[in-house]
Design an enzyme around this catalytic site. Structure first.
Site, PDB file in Angstrom:
ATOM      1  N   MET A   1      75.088   5.876  70.136  1.00 48.96           N
ATOM      2  CA  MET A   1      75.166   4.595  70.838  1.00 48.96           C
ATOM      3  C   MET A   1      75.506   4.785  72.312  1.00 48.96           C
ATOM      4  O   MET A   1      75.009   4.048  73.172  1.00 48.96           O
ATOM      5  CB  MET A   1      76.180   3.666  70.165  1.00 48.96           C
ATOM      6  N   GLU A   2      76.309   5.797  72.616  1.00 47.12           N
ATOM      7  CA  GLU A   2      76.651   6.076  74.006  1.00 47.12           C
ATOM      8  C   GLU A   2      75.419   6.533  74.785  1.00 47.12           C
ATOM      9  O   GLU A   2      75.218   6.118  75.936  1.00 47.12           O
ATOM     10  CB  GLU A   2      77.766   7.125  74.071  1.00 47.12           C
TER      11      GLU A   2
ATOM     12  N   ASP B   1      67.381  -3.829  88.642  1.00 46.24           N
ATOM     13  CA  ASP B   1      68.173  -4.641  89.559  1.00 46.24           C
ATOM     14  C   ASP B   1      67.944  -4.242  91.015  1.00 46.24           C
ATOM     15  O   ASP B   1      67.792  -5.097  91.882  1.00 46.24           O
ATOM     16  CB  ASP B   1      69.665  -4.511  89.214  1.00 46.24           C
TER      17      ASP B   1
ATOM     18  N   MET C   1      81.180  -2.804  67.093  1.00 46.54           N
ATOM     19  CA  MET C   1      81.697  -1.927  66.035  1.00 46.54           C
ATOM     20  C   MET C   1      81.779  -0.456  66.433  1.00 46.54           C
ATOM     21  O   MET C   1      82.062   0.395  65.609  1.00 46.54           O
ATOM     22  CB  MET C   1      80.853  -2.069  64.763  1.00 46.54           C
ATOM     23  N   CYS C   2      81.506  -0.143  67.702  1.00 45.24           N
ATOM     24  CA  CYS C   2      81.611   1.246  68.164  1.00 45.24           C
ATOM     25  C   CYS C   2      83.064   1.632  68.392  1.00 45.24           C
ATOM     26  O   CYS C   2      83.857   0.837  68.875  1.00 45.24           O
ATOM     27  CB  CYS C   2      80.844   1.428  69.475  1.00 45.24           C
ATOM     28  N   HIS C   3      83.369   2.878  68.059  1.00 49.49           N
ATOM     29  CA  HIS C   3      84.704   3.412  68.305  1.00 49.49           C
ATOM     30  C   HIS C   3      84.796   3.891  69.752  1.00 49.49           C
ATOM     31  O   HIS C   3      83.853   4.502  70.248  1.00 49.49           O
ATOM     32  CB  HIS C   3      84.980   4.602  67.379  1.00 49.49           C
TER      33      HIS C   3
END
Length: 164
Positions: free
Chosen positions: A115-116, A130, A78-80
């Protein structure tokens, strides 16, 4: 007016939706997120001294974090998609066993970049894992948190229970 506690990512049927931001005002927005990777002292020392066969762990993690911030809308449904004006990843040696990772993300637009920033630190931490997993598989990532955000109609937020 919507109730302040109403979850904005659900429509009147309770189904997921992407929030309409077309009427929102463009403002300068920033967000800072943080996480950490806890590991054995020898693993952290090898990162710090650049003694890993896969190369410079922090350089690769930094690029991964920046790339992830730019691609957040591809990961989080749902992120733009946003035009970011800046992404900065910092690494902090918290102790002999903890590598702190902080991301600051900036834009000018109708929606925030929390969110970014969270995606950036998560991707950077996963990249550290990793690149070091051959040395140590029991590294711990987290906690991951929003440290601060500025801009937008809800105003600024600053967390006070963090190392930042």
């Amino acid at each position: 007016m919507e109730h302040p506690d109403k979850l904005t990512h659900f429509n009147e049927q309770g189904r997921a939706r992407m929030v309409d931001i077309s009427e929102k005002k463009e403002t300068r927005r920033t967000a800072v997120a943080r996480t950490s990777v806890t590991m054995l002292p020898d693993t952290l020392l090898r990162i710090r001294e650049g003694r890993l066969a896969k190369g410079d762990v922090l350089a690769v993690a930094q690029v991964a974090g920046i790339m992830a911030a730019k691609k957040t809308a591809d990961w989080i449904p749902m992120c733009h998609p946003l035009a970011l004006s800046g992404v900065d990843i910092r690494f902090i040696y918290e102790s002999g066993t903890e590598l702190g990772i902080e991301a600051e993300v900036r834009t000018t637009g109708p929606t925030g970049v929390e969110m970014e920033a969270l995606t950036a630190v998560s991707a950077a931490a996963l990249t550290v894992y990793d690149m070091c997993k051959a040395l140590q598989k029991d590294m711990v990532i987290g906690p991951t948190m929003l440290v601060s955000k500025t801009g937008g109609k809800n105003g600024d937020f600053h967390r006070f229970d963090t190392h930042s």
